[in-house]
Motif scaffolding. Structure first.
Motif, PDB file in Angstrom:
ATOM      1  N   ARG A   1       0.856  -1.191   0.000  1.00  0.00           N
ATOM      2  CA  ARG A   1       0.000   0.000   0.000  1.00  0.00           C
ATOM      3  C   ARG A   1       0.885   1.230   0.000  1.00  0.00           C
ATOM      4  NH1 ARG A   1      -5.295  -0.437  -1.419  1.00  0.00           N
ATOM      5  NH2 ARG A   1      -6.661   1.039  -0.347  1.00  0.00           N
ATOM      6  N   TYR A   2       0.685   2.079  -1.007  1.00  0.00           N
ATOM      7  CA  TYR A   2       1.366   3.369  -1.008  1.00  0.00           C
ATOM      8  C   TYR A   2       0.647   4.311  -0.052  1.00  0.00           C
ATOM      9  CZ  TYR A   2       3.893   2.117  -5.320  1.00  0.00           C
ATOM     10  OH  TYR A   2       4.700   1.522  -6.250  1.00  0.00           O
ATOM     11  N   VAL A   3       1.436   5.073   0.699  1.00  0.00           N
ATOM     12  CA  VAL A   3       0.881   6.115   1.560  1.00  0.00           C
ATOM     13  C   VAL A   3       1.600   7.415   1.223  1.00  0.00           C
ATOM     14  CG1 VAL A   3       0.574   6.954   3.920  1.00  0.00           C
ATOM     15  CG2 VAL A   3       0.301   4.512   3.419  1.00  0.00           C
ATOM     16  N   LEU A   4       0.829   8.402   0.796  1.00  0.00           N
ATOM     17  CA  LEU A   4       1.391   9.710   0.470  1.00  0.00           C
ATOM     18  C   LEU A   4       1.624  10.500   1.758  1.00  0.00           C
ATOM     19  CD1 LEU A   4      -0.904  10.652  -2.559  1.00  0.00           C
ATOM     20  CD2 LEU A   4       1.379   9.591  -2.612  1.00  0.00           C
ATOM     21  N   VAL A   5       2.800  11.076   1.877  1.00  0.00           N
ATOM     22  CA  VAL A   5       3.158  11.851   3.065  1.00  0.00           C
ATOM     23  C   VAL A   5       3.211  13.321   2.689  1.00  0.00           C
ATOM     24  CG1 VAL A   5       4.842  12.210   4.895  1.00  0.00           C
ATOM     25  CG2 VAL A   5       4.516   9.911   3.940  1.00  0.00           C
TER      26      VAL A   5
END
Length: 360
Positions: A349-353
């Motif tokens: 899962r990509y998580v944008l910061v």
């Protein structure tokens, strides 16, 4: 109260935005009311729904749209009618941001807000005042406080984000259909949703967890997540026959209509259940009625969960040490993250910061 901030985010202007063509622009959120909460966004998961919406896959999208519905951040403005959240809380919001919440609504009065006929999605929808809903690929989010939940201390913000949609999407059908000691569970698809299905199944103490995928490329990862067995349907000869009648519950997370549904049903034991949570852009394949009749098999679907369900799941994940496998990406890289997600590169899962907000 300090409200000297503007709402800016990545906007999809047309179906080609899914190809990495979102643009960073200012947008106008709904008018603030005393039932609303403003969130300074620090993290936002990248969900398959974002891709379907950007390309108008399920239906024509209402452009411009700002996607992202696995939102985590800090509550910076809280309406006087909101009792569950206070300024400074670390909070999140998932795929739903509103429902009618009326006492005469059969669903809302039963705690099933996620099935309310007046379900309002966190993006690509409209509030009751007809203002647009905007998602979390942005600096700020505004919406009804009733659908904002606190993030427990036992989870990092990057870990919590995917749970707000992907997590509840698989946790609900597991919990609501008896997953636990004595049960054998199959999870179809080892991706953003599927890997969480494996993790939650193990945390629920299921007797056996079987990961099901087309190839064996993710076998090692699935085993590391806790899968007891792995079925590679494109590589294992006669897999439906050799694993026949071995599972009590199957949760299918795949979003492709090209699935061997009839063969999957053979894996179920008598009175077994098949629950679909992935949402293909086309219809599901046909299957024989005897797949249901012969064993009393049931087929169903499941859609996220209520705010109460999400809060419970977050606490369960913190207590049972359920940790999504995430890869953090800068919010500045949102366009590339969408492209990489579409090409299947996420693990898992990509998580944008939002680095500017995360530092504060």
């Amino acid at each position: 109260m300090n409200t000297d901030y503007t709402f800016q985010g990545w906007l999809g202007k047309d179906a080609k935005s899914v190809e990495g063509n979102m643009v960073w622009e200012e947008f106008q959120p709904k008018p603030f009311t005393e039932t609303d909460v403003d969130i300074k966004i620090t993290h936002c998961g990248v969900c398959g729904t974002d891709i379907h919406t950007l390309r108008s896959g399920w239906s024509p999208s209402d452009y411009p749209c700002c996607v992202g519905h696995e939102i985590v951040g800090t509550a910076i403005r809280v309406g006087r009618a909101v009792s569950n959240i206070k300024v400074g809380d670390r909070v999140g919001v998932g795929a739903q941001c509103s429902s009618c919440l009326k006492s005469d609504c059969e669903e809302c009065s039963a705690g099933l807000e996620h099935h309310c006929p007046r379900f309002v999605a966190t993006y690509n929808a409209h509030h009751t005042d007809r203002s647009r809903t905007y998602g979390g690929y942005a600096d700020y989010w505004r919406g009804p406080g009733a659908f904002v939940v606190k993030i427990p201390d036992g989870l990092t913000s990057a870990e919590a984000a995917p749970l707000l949609c992907a997590g509840i999407t698989v946790f609900s059908p597991l919990k609501n259909n008896g997953a636990g000691p004595g049960k054998r569970i199959g999870i179809i698809g080892v991706g953003g949703l599927g890997h969480l299905g494996i993790l939650f199944s193990k945390a629920l103490r299921c007797d056996r967890v079987v990961a099901i995928s087309r190839t064996g490329i993710k076998k090692h990862d699935a085993q590391a997540m806790g899968a007891d067995r792995y079925i590679a349907t494109d590589e294992e000869k006669d897999w439906a026959k050799s694993h026949s009648r071995t599972l009590d519950l199957i949760v299918s997370t795949v979003s492709s209509p090209k699935m061997p549904l009839g063969s999957y049903l053979k894996l179920l034991r008598t009175n077994g259940q098949f629950i679909q949570v992935g949402a293909p852009e086309d219809v599901l394949p046909s299957f024989s009625a005897f797949s249901l009749i012969a064993k009393g098999t049931k087929i169903g679907g499941s859609q996220i969960g209520s705010p109460k369900d999400i809060a419970y799941m977050l606490d369960f994940a913190a207590k049972e040490d359920v940790r999504p496998w995430v890869q953090e990406r800068s919010l500045k890289e949102a366009n590339q993250a969408i492209v990489d997600m579409e090409e299947g590169r996420a693990r898992y899962r990509y998580v944008l910061v939002n680095e500017a907000n995360a530092k504060l």
